[in-house]
Design an enzyme around this catalytic site. Structure first.
Site, PDB file in Angstrom:
ATOM      1  N   LYS A  13       0.786  -1.287   0.135  1.00 48.16           N
ATOM      2  CA  LYS A  13      -0.025  -0.068  -0.075  1.00 48.16           C
ATOM      3  C   LYS A  13       0.792   1.164  -0.211  1.00 48.16           C
ATOM      4  O   LYS A  13       0.586   2.297  -0.805  1.00 48.16           O
ATOM      5  CB  LYS A  13      -0.868   0.092   1.140  1.00 48.16           C
ATOM      6  CG  LYS A  13      -1.926  -1.236   1.142  1.00 48.16           C
ATOM      7  CD  LYS A  13      -2.985  -1.157   2.606  1.00 48.16           C
ATOM      8  CE  LYS A  13      -2.229  -1.058   3.862  1.00 48.16           C
ATOM      9  NZ  LYS A  13      -1.416  -2.382   4.276  1.00 48.16           N
ATOM     10  N   ARG A  88     -10.224   0.414   8.438  1.00 46.27           N
ATOM     11  CA  ARG A  88      -9.760  -0.919   8.634  1.00 46.27           C
ATOM     12  C   ARG A  88     -10.789  -1.785   9.609  1.00 46.27           C
ATOM     13  O   ARG A  88     -10.407  -2.827   9.771  1.00 46.27           O
ATOM     14  CB  ARG A  88      -8.648  -0.761   9.569  1.00 46.27           C
ATOM     15  CG  ARG A  88      -7.266  -1.443   8.994  1.00 46.27           C
ATOM     16  CD  ARG A  88      -6.152  -0.852   9.769  1.00 46.27           C
ATOM     17  NE  ARG A  88      -4.980  -1.528  10.044  1.00 46.27           N
ATOM     18  CZ  ARG A  88      -3.965  -1.385   9.179  1.00 46.27           C
ATOM     19  NH1 ARG A  88      -3.671  -0.209   8.583  1.00 46.27           N
ATOM     20  NH2 ARG A  88      -2.911  -2.077   9.347  1.00 46.27           N
ATOM     21  N   ARG A 127      11.981  -5.572   5.021  1.00 46.53           N
ATOM     22  CA  ARG A 127      11.407  -4.093   4.625  1.00 46.53           C
ATOM     23  C   ARG A 127      12.445  -3.254   5.504  1.00 46.53           C
ATOM     24  O   ARG A 127      12.769  -3.431   6.608  1.00 46.53           O
ATOM     25  CB  ARG A 127       9.916  -3.875   5.004  1.00 46.53           C
ATOM     26  CG  ARG A 127       9.705  -2.420   5.123  1.00 46.53           C
ATOM     27  CD  ARG A 127       8.329  -1.988   5.285  1.00 46.53           C
ATOM     28  NE  ARG A 127       7.605  -2.476   6.079  1.00 46.53           N
ATOM     29  CZ  ARG A 127       6.085  -2.479   6.413  1.00 46.53           C
ATOM     30  NH1 ARG A 127       5.684  -1.932   5.531  1.00 46.53           N
ATOM     31  NH2 ARG A 127       5.671  -3.003   7.503  1.00 46.53           N
ATOM     32  N   ARG A 160      10.892  -1.142  10.961  1.00 47.48           N
ATOM     33  CA  ARG A 160       9.678  -0.941  11.805  1.00 47.48           C
ATOM     34  C   ARG A 160       9.619  -1.960  13.207  1.00 47.48           C
ATOM     35  O   ARG A 160       9.866  -3.467  12.721  1.00 47.48           O
ATOM     36  CB  ARG A 160       8.518  -1.141  10.998  1.00 47.48           C
ATOM     37  CG  ARG A 160       8.250   0.389  10.577  1.00 47.48           C
ATOM     38  CD  ARG A 160       6.886   0.341   9.507  1.00 47.48           C
ATOM     39  NE  ARG A 160       5.913  -0.304   9.985  1.00 47.48           N
ATOM     40  CZ  ARG A 160       4.669  -0.319   9.450  1.00 47.48           C
ATOM     41  NH1 ARG A 160       4.624   0.310   8.256  1.00 47.48           N
ATOM     42  NH2 ARG A 160       3.558  -1.069   9.698  1.00 47.48           N
ATOM     43  N   ARG A 171      -0.484  -9.310  13.205  1.00 50.73           N
ATOM     44  CA  ARG A 171      -1.194  -8.383  12.328  1.00 50.73           C
ATOM     45  C   ARG A 171      -2.133  -8.789  11.124  1.00 50.73           C
ATOM     46  O   ARG A 171      -3.010  -8.493  10.798  1.00 50.73           O
ATOM     47  CB  ARG A 171       0.080  -7.328  11.740  1.00 50.73           C
ATOM     48  CG  ARG A 171       0.566  -6.571  12.787  1.00 50.73           C
ATOM     49  CD  ARG A 171       1.948  -5.850  12.358  1.00 50.73           C
ATOM     50  NE  ARG A 171       1.812  -5.140  10.876  1.00 50.73           N
ATOM     51  CZ  ARG A 171       2.698  -4.847  10.320  1.00 50.73           C
ATOM     52  NH1 ARG A 171       3.979  -5.439  10.361  1.00 50.73           N
ATOM     53  NH2 ARG A 171       2.648  -4.106   9.043  1.00 50.73           N
TER      54      ARG A 171
END
Ligand code: AP5
Ligand code: MG
Length: 214
Positions: A13, A88, A127, A160, A171
Site C-alpha cells: 500500500k 480498517r 522491509r 519497523r 497483524r
C-alpha cells in the site's frame, strides 16, 4: 478523486500510494505513518496508540476516525485524497462514509490489493524504510544501491518494530478478522476494484493506475 487502498499488511500500500498520489495529484494519508509521527512527537495520541501498534492490534476506532477526518479536512486534501491503511474496521468504514456524505465528498474507488500471507510475510521481514523521506525498500526485491542507506537522501534506513515475525503473524490475524470484511462492504457499494498485488512493483503499479482510471 478520492481513493481507498485496501490490503493486508505488506501488500504494498505504501509503495504504490506514493506513485498513485503523484499520478493523480492526491494527498497521501497513511494512518500508520500518521500514528508513527504522533509517537515520534510523543503526543497524547501517540502514547495511546503505542501499545496497540507494538502488539499488532488495532488502535480504537474513535481515535483513528477523528485523527483521519482531521487530515481529510485540511486544505491540501480538497483536490482529492488517497487513504492507505484506513478504514480498517466496519465501524471506521461506516463512520467515514457518514462524514464524507455530510461534506459531499464521496469515495470514487476502493482498490483491493490481493496477495497471500506467505508473500507478505516474506516482504515484511526484509522491509527497510527511510525515516527522512519515507521511501520504502525491500532487501530482496527493491534493495537500496548501498546497503542500509536511502538512495534519495542518504539517511540511514530503519526497520519497523512491528515487522518482527511474531507481530507480523498477529497483524495478519487482525487483518483477516477485522479488515477483510471491508472487501464485501465496498463490493456491495459498487466501489471495489481488485488488483493482483503479487507481481513486481512495476506491474502492480500499472494495474493500480488502470483500476483508478476505471
Ligand atoms: P500500517 O502502517 O498501516 O501497516 P499495515 O497495514 O500493516 O501495512 P504496512 O505498512 O506494513 O504494509 P504496506 O501494505 O504499506 O506495504 P509496503 O508498501 O510497506 O499500520 C501499522 C499499525 O498502526 C497497525 O498494526 C495498527 O496498530 C495501527 N493502525 C494503522 N491504521 C489503523 C486503523 N485504520 N485503525 C486502527 N489501527 C490502525 O511494502 C511492504 C514491503 O514489501 C516493503 O519492503 C516493499 O518494498 C515490499 N514490496 C512492496 N510491493 C512489492 C512487490 N510488488 N514485490 C515485492 N516486494 C514488494
Ligand atoms: Mg504502509
Amino acid at each position: 478523486m478520492n481513493v481507498v487502498l485496501l490490503g493486508p499488511p505488506g501488500a504494498g500500500k505504501g509503495t504504490q500510494a506514493t506513485k498513485i498520489s503523484r499520478e493523480f495529484g492526491l494527498v497521501h494519508l497513511s494512518s500508520g505513518d500518521i500514528l508513527r509521527a504522533e509517537r515520534k512527537a510523543k503526543t497524547a495520541l501517540g502514547r495511546q496508540a503505542q501499545d496497540y501498534m507494538d502488539r499488532g492490534a488495532l488502535v480504537p476506532d474513535d481515535l483513528i476516525l477523528s485523527m483521519m477526518m482531521d487530515h481529510i479536512a485540511r486544505p491540501d486534501a480538497t483536490n482529492g485524497f488517497l487513504l492507505d491503511g484506513f478504514p480498517r474496521t466496519l465501524a471506521q468504514a461506516e463512520g467515514l462514509d457518514a462524514r464524507l456524505a455530510e461534506s459531499g465528498r464521496p469515495l470514487d474507488v476502493v482498490v483491493n490489493m490481493e496477495v497471500d500471507d506467505a508473500d507478505v510475510t516474506r516482504r515484511l521481514t526484509g522491509r527497510w524504510s527511510c525515516p527522512t523521506d519515507g521511501r520504502i525498500y525491500q532487501e530482496m526485491y527493491s534493495p537500496p544501491k548501498a546497503a542500509g542507506v536511502c538512495d534519495d537522501c542518504g539517511s540511514r534506513l530503519t526497520r519497523r518494530q512491528d515487522d518482527e515475525p511474531e507481530v507480523v503473524t498477529q497483524r495478519l490475524s487482525t487483518y483477516h478478522q477485522q479488515t477483510k470484511p471491508l472487501v464485501d462492504y465496498y463490493s456491495h457499494r459498487g466501489l471495489l476494484k481488485r488488483v493482483d498485488a503479487s507481481g513486481t512493483v512495476e506491474d502492480v503499479g500499472a494495474a493500480m493506475v488502470r483500476a483508478c482510471r476505471g
